[in-house]
Scaffold this motif. Sequence first.
Motif, PDB file in Angstrom:
ATOM      1  N   GLY A  90       9.932   5.034  -9.488  1.00 38.20           N
ATOM      2  CA  GLY A  90       9.691   5.655 -10.576  1.00 38.20           C
ATOM      3  C   GLY A  90       9.889   5.107 -11.991  1.00 38.20           C
ATOM      4  N   TYR A  91      10.485   3.920 -11.872  1.00 31.60           N
ATOM      5  CA  TYR A  91      10.643   3.042 -13.157  1.00 31.60           C
ATOM      6  C   TYR A  91       9.855   1.791 -13.199  1.00 31.60           C
ATOM      7  CZ  TYR A  91      14.778   5.910 -13.793  1.00 31.60           C
ATOM      8  OH  TYR A  91      15.610   7.137 -13.810  1.00 31.60           O
ATOM      9  N   PHE A  92       9.781   1.325 -14.483  1.00 26.00           N
ATOM     10  CA  PHE A  92       9.158   0.015 -14.731  1.00 26.00           C
ATOM     11  C   PHE A  92      10.670  -0.901 -14.695  1.00 26.00           C
ATOM     12  CE2 PHE A  92       8.267  -3.864 -16.922  1.00 26.00           C
ATOM     13  CZ  PHE A  92       6.922  -4.258 -16.358  1.00 26.00           C
ATOM     14  N   ASN A  93      10.884  -1.784 -13.911  1.00 23.49           N
ATOM     15  CA  ASN A  93      12.177  -2.584 -13.543  1.00 23.49           C
ATOM     16  C   ASN A  93      11.961  -3.896 -14.204  1.00 23.49           C
ATOM     17  OD1 ASN A  93      13.698  -0.445 -11.847  1.00 23.49           O
ATOM     18  ND2 ASN A  93      11.550  -0.691 -10.761  1.00 23.49           N
ATOM     19  N   LEU A  94      12.831  -4.217 -14.906  1.00 23.48           N
ATOM     20  CA  LEU A  94      13.021  -5.768 -15.533  1.00 23.48           C
ATOM     21  C   LEU A  94      13.746  -6.491 -14.531  1.00 23.48           C
ATOM     22  CD1 LEU A  94      13.512  -4.844 -19.269  1.00 23.48           C
ATOM     23  CD2 LEU A  94      11.394  -5.248 -18.237  1.00 23.48           C
ATOM     24  N   VAL A  95      12.955  -7.380 -13.919  1.00 20.99           N
ATOM     25  CA  VAL A  95      13.409  -7.920 -12.651  1.00 20.99           C
ATOM     26  C   VAL A  95      14.088  -9.414 -13.219  1.00 20.99           C
ATOM     27  CG1 VAL A  95      12.290  -6.712 -11.039  1.00 20.99           C
ATOM     28  CG2 VAL A  95      11.360  -8.786 -12.091  1.00 20.99           C
ATOM     29  N   GLN A  96      15.488  -9.387 -13.701  1.00 19.49           N
ATOM     30  CA  GLN A  96      16.192 -10.633 -13.564  1.00 19.49           C
ATOM     31  C   GLN A  96      17.636 -10.132 -13.872  1.00 19.49           C
ATOM     32  OE1 GLN A  96      15.476 -12.904 -17.203  1.00 19.49           O
ATOM     33  NE2 GLN A  96      16.501 -11.678 -18.498  1.00 19.49           N
ATOM     34  N   ARG A 105      11.631   4.200 -17.972  1.00 16.70           N
ATOM     35  CA  ARG A 105      10.701   5.304 -17.584  1.00 16.70           C
ATOM     36  C   ARG A 105       9.301   5.245 -18.071  1.00 16.70           C
ATOM     37  NH1 ARG A 105      13.978  10.550 -18.677  1.00 16.70           N
ATOM     38  NH2 ARG A 105      12.196  11.547 -17.438  1.00 16.70           N
ATOM     39  N   HIS A 106       8.473   4.376 -17.644  1.00 14.91           N
ATOM     40  CA  HIS A 106       7.319   4.015 -18.022  1.00 14.91           C
ATOM     41  C   HIS A 106       6.342   5.406 -18.200  1.00 14.91           C
ATOM     42  CE1 HIS A 106       7.069   3.877 -13.829  1.00 14.91           C
ATOM     43  NE2 HIS A 106       5.665   3.724 -14.025  1.00 14.91           N
ATOM     44  N   GLU A 107       6.653   6.182 -17.289  1.00 17.73           N
ATOM     45  CA  GLU A 107       5.608   7.070 -17.234  1.00 17.73           C
ATOM     46  C   GLU A 107       5.746   8.215 -18.398  1.00 17.73           C
ATOM     47  OE1 GLU A 107       6.024   8.984 -13.321  1.00 17.73           O
ATOM     48  OE2 GLU A 107       5.026   7.420 -12.444  1.00 17.73           O
ATOM     49  N   ARG A 108       6.899   8.068 -19.009  1.00 20.02           N
ATOM     50  CA  ARG A 108       6.973   8.989 -20.278  1.00 20.02           C
ATOM     51  C   ARG A 108       6.409   8.087 -21.388  1.00 20.02           C
ATOM     52  NH1 ARG A 108      10.068  12.663 -22.197  1.00 20.02           N
ATOM     53  NH2 ARG A 108      10.941  11.568 -23.790  1.00 20.02           N
ATOM     54  N   CYS A 109       5.791   7.109 -21.403  1.00 20.65           N
ATOM     55  CA  CYS A 109       5.187   6.207 -22.359  1.00 20.65           C
ATOM     56  C   CYS A 109       3.725   6.987 -22.642  1.00 20.65           C
ATOM     57  CB  CYS A 109       5.144   4.703 -22.307  1.00 20.65           C
ATOM     58  SG  CYS A 109       4.308   4.012 -23.272  1.00 20.65           S
ATOM     59  N   THR A 110       3.492   7.430 -23.692  1.00 20.19           N
ATOM     60  CA  THR A 110       2.190   8.277 -24.018  1.00 20.19           C
ATOM     61  C   THR A 110       1.256   7.272 -24.853  1.00 20.19           C
ATOM     62  OG1 THR A 110       2.926   9.391 -25.914  1.00 20.19           O
ATOM     63  CG2 THR A 110       3.221  10.413 -23.672  1.00 20.19           C
ATOM     64  N   ALA A 111       1.781   6.242 -25.428  1.00 13.74           N
ATOM     65  CA  ALA A 111       1.113   5.244 -26.519  1.00 13.74           C
ATOM     66  C   ALA A 111       1.560   3.969 -26.528  1.00 13.74           C
ATOM     67  CB  ALA A 111       0.729   6.076 -27.717  1.00 13.74           C
TER      68      ALA A 111
END
Length: 171
Positions: A90-96, A105-111
């Motif tokens: 459910g997230y866009f995970n920055l992997v470092q 919470r990428h799904e809350r991005c509307t634009a």
Amino acid sequence: MLSTDLADLKAYMADNPGAVIEDVARERKVSPRAVIEALPSSMARMSGGEHFAAAMQDIAEWGEVTLIVHTEDAIFEFTGAVPAGEVGRGYFNLVQPKGLHGHLRHERCTAVAFVERPFMGKISAFVAFVNADSGIMFKVFVGRDETRALRADQLLRFRQLADRIAAQPMA
């Protein structure tokens, strides 16, 4: 927003394109998204939030940038490379493991907005990720070189990304 209010906001942003977006939004009781949309069309383009992951993956290849999170209580700035990420749980995970990392919470991005405008006497360029409440999740600014000019390689990538995803209709 009433059409007279919108016309007034557009006139204000045309006269003050370098105004701090969050300050204008607070002072005029509008959303940060409305302020971005009120910029002259030559200064701002917008695409749908479904392009969040693609934009972030592209930005991860730009090198050193400045990521800013502006809230009512603080302005956080991170200068460095944005790490690549992946969608999971459910997230866009920055992997470092160190530096900039976390879960978005990428799904809350509307634009995804691409803004290129004057700011404090210099041209600036940034990508703003706009949330479902029409607020700005965070902004990623094109980096500057040793002369404080925008890095030409990043500005090219910024414009190419805007051309690629802002040219697509918003979902």
